[in-house]
Design a protein around this motif. Structure first.
Motif, PDB file in Angstrom:
ATOM      1  N   GLY A 269      88.316 -30.201  -0.043  1.00  0.00           N
ATOM      2  CA  GLY A 269      88.130 -30.685   1.316  1.00  0.00           C
ATOM      3  C   GLY A 269      86.844 -31.462   1.518  1.00  0.00           C
ATOM      4  N   THR A 270      85.889 -31.337   0.575  1.00  0.00           N
ATOM      5  CA  THR A 270      84.655 -32.104   0.706  1.00  0.00           C
ATOM      6  C   THR A 270      84.858 -33.508   0.156  1.00  0.00           C
ATOM      7  OG1 THR A 270      83.838 -31.281  -1.425  1.00  0.00           O
ATOM      8  CG2 THR A 270      83.266 -30.022   0.544  1.00  0.00           C
ATOM      9  N   SER A 271      83.988 -34.413   0.523  1.00  0.00           N
ATOM     10  CA  SER A 271      84.066 -35.800   0.077  1.00  0.00           C
ATOM     11  C   SER A 271      82.712 -36.237  -0.462  1.00  0.00           C
ATOM     12  CB  SER A 271      84.484 -36.718   1.238  1.00  0.00           C
ATOM     13  OG  SER A 271      85.762 -36.390   1.715  1.00  0.00           O
ATOM     14  N   ARG A 272      82.768 -37.280  -1.260  1.00  0.00           N
ATOM     15  CA  ARG A 272      81.526 -37.875  -1.752  1.00  0.00           C
ATOM     16  C   ARG A 272      81.751 -39.376  -1.920  1.00  0.00           C
ATOM     17  NH1 ARG A 272      81.141 -36.219  -8.200  1.00  0.00           N
ATOM     18  NH2 ARG A 272      82.971 -37.410  -8.907  1.00  0.00           N
ATOM     19  N   GLY A 273      80.657 -40.119  -1.868  1.00  0.00           N
ATOM     20  CA  GLY A 273      80.746 -41.555  -2.057  1.00  0.00           C
ATOM     21  C   GLY A 273      81.100 -41.886  -3.502  1.00  0.00           C
ATOM     22  N   CYS A 274      81.780 -43.050  -3.674  1.00  0.00           N
ATOM     23  CA  CYS A 274      82.164 -43.465  -5.017  1.00  0.00           C
ATOM     24  C   CYS A 274      82.184 -44.985  -5.075  1.00  0.00           C
ATOM     25  CB  CYS A 274      83.531 -42.891  -5.396  1.00  0.00           C
ATOM     26  SG  CYS A 274      84.847 -43.286  -4.203  1.00  0.00           S
ATOM     27  N   TYR A 275      81.983 -45.542  -6.235  1.00  0.00           N
ATOM     28  CA  TYR A 275      81.978 -46.989  -6.403  1.00  0.00           C
ATOM     29  C   TYR A 275      82.116 -47.298  -7.883  1.00  0.00           C
ATOM     30  CZ  TYR A 275      80.596 -51.878  -5.938  1.00  0.00           C
ATOM     31  OH  TYR A 275      80.580 -53.245  -5.965  1.00  0.00           O
ATOM     32  N   ALA A 276      83.113 -48.143  -8.219  1.00  0.00           N
ATOM     33  CA  ALA A 276      83.371 -48.456  -9.621  1.00  0.00           C
ATOM     34  C   ALA A 276      82.875 -49.841 -10.012  1.00  0.00           C
ATOM     35  CB  ALA A 276      84.875 -48.356  -9.900  1.00  0.00           C
ATOM     36  N   GLY A 277      82.244 -50.540  -9.059  1.00  0.00           N
ATOM     37  CA  GLY A 277      81.766 -51.890  -9.362  1.00  0.00           C
ATOM     38  C   GLY A 277      80.460 -51.878 -10.141  1.00  0.00           C
ATOM     39  N   PRO A 278      80.023 -53.072 -10.564  1.00  0.00           N
ATOM     40  CA  PRO A 278      78.762 -53.167 -11.316  1.00  0.00           C
ATOM     41  C   PRO A 278      77.597 -52.650 -10.482  1.00  0.00           C
ATOM     42  CG  PRO A 278      80.019 -55.204 -11.491  1.00  0.00           C
ATOM     43  CD  PRO A 278      80.692 -54.381 -10.448  1.00  0.00           C
ATOM     44  N   MET A 279      76.618 -52.098 -11.175  1.00  0.00           N
ATOM     45  CA  MET A 279      75.440 -51.560 -10.508  1.00  0.00           C
ATOM     46  C   MET A 279      74.750 -52.664  -9.705  1.00  0.00           C
ATOM     47  SD  MET A 279      72.220 -49.523 -12.217  1.00  0.00           S
ATOM     48  CE  MET A 279      73.342 -48.307 -12.887  1.00  0.00           C
ATOM     49  N   GLY A 280      74.350 -52.328  -8.524  1.00  0.00           N
ATOM     50  CA  GLY A 280      73.618 -53.275  -7.699  1.00  0.00           C
ATOM     51  C   GLY A 280      74.488 -54.128  -6.807  1.00  0.00           C
ATOM     52  N   THR A 281      75.807 -53.989  -6.898  1.00  0.00           N
ATOM     53  CA  THR A 281      76.673 -54.819  -6.058  1.00  0.00           C
ATOM     54  C   THR A 281      77.164 -54.082  -4.818  1.00  0.00           C
ATOM     55  OG1 THR A 281      78.622 -54.183  -7.360  1.00  0.00           O
ATOM     56  CG2 THR A 281      77.462 -56.186  -8.023  1.00  0.00           C
ATOM     57  N   ALA A 282      77.133 -52.759  -4.832  1.00  0.00           N
ATOM     58  CA  ALA A 282      77.573 -52.013  -3.656  1.00  0.00           C
ATOM     59  C   ALA A 282      76.671 -52.336  -2.479  1.00  0.00           C
ATOM     60  CB  ALA A 282      77.566 -50.521  -3.928  1.00  0.00           C
TER      61      ALA A 282
END
Length: 649
Positions: A269-282
């Motif tokens: 039920g908990t959530s966390r941020g995620c990102y699969a793009g190159p570092m520094g692009t988020a």
């Protein structure tokens, strides 16, 4: 012997019989107290109530040790005045483990104790008694007498002499199968509910989980209750207990090991941020983090992070000012912005924007994340190779209009066309503008019936359709570059063909033309070509219906059958009182515009309006086709009313 106790009596009887006190006849003197505990002469026990209920019978009517009575013999008197002896039915005087006196079977019966001492199934057999007296007794194992449900019975002395014998023991209780939960000593051992697992209604705490887990996390102890079924007592299942179960990764310690996330990658039920793009692009341009949610594993075992939802990863730029590549440079590799245009011109210097010359537009083309201006200049107008005379435009973009041009106009020659057919007319003009066609003259009614295409007629080529037979004089006009109006004129002749009937009248009103196929039916039906039946199946056509003034109305039959007859009629439909109608009949194809026959009516009268009213209906003539180009016309010149015409031809 009245007043003697049962013990004294028995002793006396024994001596009289030549027996010693040790021969098994024991009377009731308590060795420890010296109290006579035998029966009274009237049969009632001297030391208990009439019910006979007391402790174990072996504690009554005989000494606790020894076998001597009150009377002499070879017994020795003890220190306390009780008679000692060499033993009795209880042997060495020991006690059973259940608290009753352990009384093993002896070789002889001991009288007066109400017990089966020698275990032969009989009580005090061969012992004398006073007939009619009663005594307590017990016919089971002596150790059970008076314990639990093994209540004492009653014996009666039977006989009709001075002395009698003890009868059977009636009413004594025997050990029974234990019925748990009733709170009774069924085994007669002095123990209630002997052999039962528990007491009915009792409860106790319970817990079936591993040691050390109760009270940890969700684990809790329960309660067992004692219940009895069919006489058997047993502890129930442990109700209310919570034992260890696999953790569900929701922050609750279900396996009771002190760790709420045993075997869990995350908390459900908990959530966390995620990102699969190159570092520094988020967070740059359109790129954004998504969110991953913790979900339970199969069968609610374990947990893991789910897919990354909502993230926006780098993509190819579209050169539209939006940084989709997430490099902070939305215009990188872009020469122009998608969708943008710019003016362009590829003509000679000095001609841009002069005369007919105009800019075009270049569009921004995007491909592969890059953009550039298209090579083509769409819509530009470049200088013409030569001036187009007469259009009033500087075609070669040199600042001069129609230079070197002189205005000329040539009309087409005189033309002829079958009436009702279109003819294409072309005028030759050079250096002209404001071209127009004008109908100068026409046969009666012809001016209002011609058709131009296109209309209004302002082109050098026009299609012209005349319907009324006769000559049409046309004028063509135009203005040259010098502003001079140049004109020319010519004639179009509309020739008759087949059978053609034309109607006109001399003023306002609605007069209708009728051509009937002479099939002996009334007017105003399918055999009549008129405003209500413009194209009957037999081939006639009413080109137009004039409802206001003068006419004309024109009916044509392009291919009339040779030998067929047709009747012509005219009806004063409405508002034509006093008007005079003219009918022209043309037979066959000819180069002449002269009618085969012309007929005029009298002044019409008006007695109403509409088809079958009391208004004039003029029967003009009967036409019979004698060949494809000739006919005979028989004038009728008769009048009836509209209602009369509705009734007959």
């Amino acid at each position: 012997m009245v007043g003697l106790s049962r013990g004294v009596l028995v002793a006396a009887l024994t001596v009289a019989a030549g027996c010693s006190a040790t021969d098994g006849l024991i009377y009731g003197v308590d060795a420890s107290t010296g109290v006579d505990r035998g029966r009274s002469a009237d049969g009632a026990p001297s030391d208990r109530g009439p019910t006979g209920e007391r402790g174990p019978l072996v504690a009554l009517d005989r000494p606790a040790t020894g076998d001597a009575g009150e009377m002499g013999g070879d017994a020795t008197t003890g220190d306390d005045g009780a008679v000692g002896g060499d033993g009795g039915a209880v042997g060495d005087g020991g006690s059973a483990a259940d608290g009753s006196v352990a009384t093993p079977c002896g070789p002889r019966e001991v009288c007066s104790d109400g017990l089966d001492n020698n275990c032969d199934g009989r009580i005090d057999e061969d012992c004398v008694c006073l007939p009619g007296t009663t005594s307590t007794c017990y016919e089971g194992p002596p150790s059970r007498a008076g314990v639990g449900v093994c209540n004492l019975g009653t014996q009666r002395c039977e006989g009709d002499g001075e002395f009698g014998r003890w009868g059977a023991c009636a009413g004594s209780g025997q050990p029974q199968p234990v019925r748990c939960g009733e709170g009774r000593d069924f085994a007669c051992t002095g123990v209630i509910d002997e052999g039962c697992a528990c007491a009915a209604g009792a409860t106790r705490p319970c817990y079936g989980g591993p040691m050390g887990t109760s009270g940890v996390g969700t684990c809790r102890g329960g309660t067992q209750s004692c219940s009895v079924s069919k006489g058997v007592a047993a502890w129930s299942a442990c109700e209310g207990e919570v034992t260890p179960a696999p953790d569900q990764c929701d922050g609750v310690d279900r396996d009771c090991d002190g760790d709420v996330l045993t075997g869990c990658g995350c908390t459900v039920g908990t959530s966390r941020g995620c990102y699969a793009g190159p570092m520094g692009t988020a967070g740059v341009g359109t790129c954004r983090e998504g969110a991953s949610r913790c979900v339970a594993g199969a069968g609610a075992l374990g947990a893991e992070w789910g897919p990354c939802a909502g993230e926006v990863l780098p993509a190819m730029n579209l050169c539209d000012g939006i940084d989709r590549a997430c490099t902070a440079m939305p215009a990188e590799g872009c020469e122009c912005t998608a969708g943008a245009t710019r003016p362009c011109y590829s003509g000679a210097a000095g001609t841009r924007g002069v005369g007919a010359c105009r800019d075009g537009a270049q569009a921004c083309a995007v491909a592969g994340g890059r953009s550039m201006w298209a090579a083509a200049c769409a819509g530009e107008a470049l200088p013409a190779a030569a001036e187009v005379c007469g259009n009033g435009v500087d075609d070669n973009c040199n600042g001069a209009v129609d230079e070197g041009c002189g205005g000329t106009l040539t009309c087409p020659g005189n033309q002829s066309v079958p009436a009702g057919s279109a003819i294409s007319l072309t005028a030759m003009g050079v250096g002209l503008r404001n071209v127009s066609w004008t109908l100068v003259s026409s046969p009666a009614g012809g001016a209002g019936s011609v058709v131009w295409a296109p209309a209004p007629p302002t082109a050098l080529t026009e299609r012209f359709t005349p319907f009324i037979v006769g000559d049409y004089v046309l004028r063509v006009s135009g203005t040259d570059v010098a502003g001079r109006v140049i004109t020319c004129m010519f004639t179009v002749t509309a020739l008759p063909h087949g059978l053609r009937v034309q109607l006109s009248w001399n003023g306002a009103g609605d007069v209708d033309l009728h051509v009937h196929n002479a099939s002996n039916t009334a007017w105003f039906n399918g055999d009549d070509c008129y405003y209500g039946n413009l194209r009957p199946a037999w081939g006639a056509v009413l080109d137009f219906d004039n409802t206001s003034t003068v006419g004309p109305e024109n009916t044509r039959l392009d291919a009339p059958a040779v030998g067929s007859s047709y009747v012509v009629g005219v009806h004063n439909y409405a508002r034509a009182q006093g008007r005079v109608a003219t009918v022209q009949i043309f037979c066959g194809s000819t180069t002449s515009t002269t009618p085969t026959g012309t007929y005029m009516s009298r002044a019409f009268t008006l007695g109403g309006s509409g088809n079958c009213a009391n208004n004039d209906f003029w029967r003009v003539a009967r036409v019979t086709m004698t060949s494809a180009t000739t006919c005979t016309i028989t004038p009728l010149n008769t009048y009836t009313t509209g209602s009369g015409a509705c009734g007959s031809l």
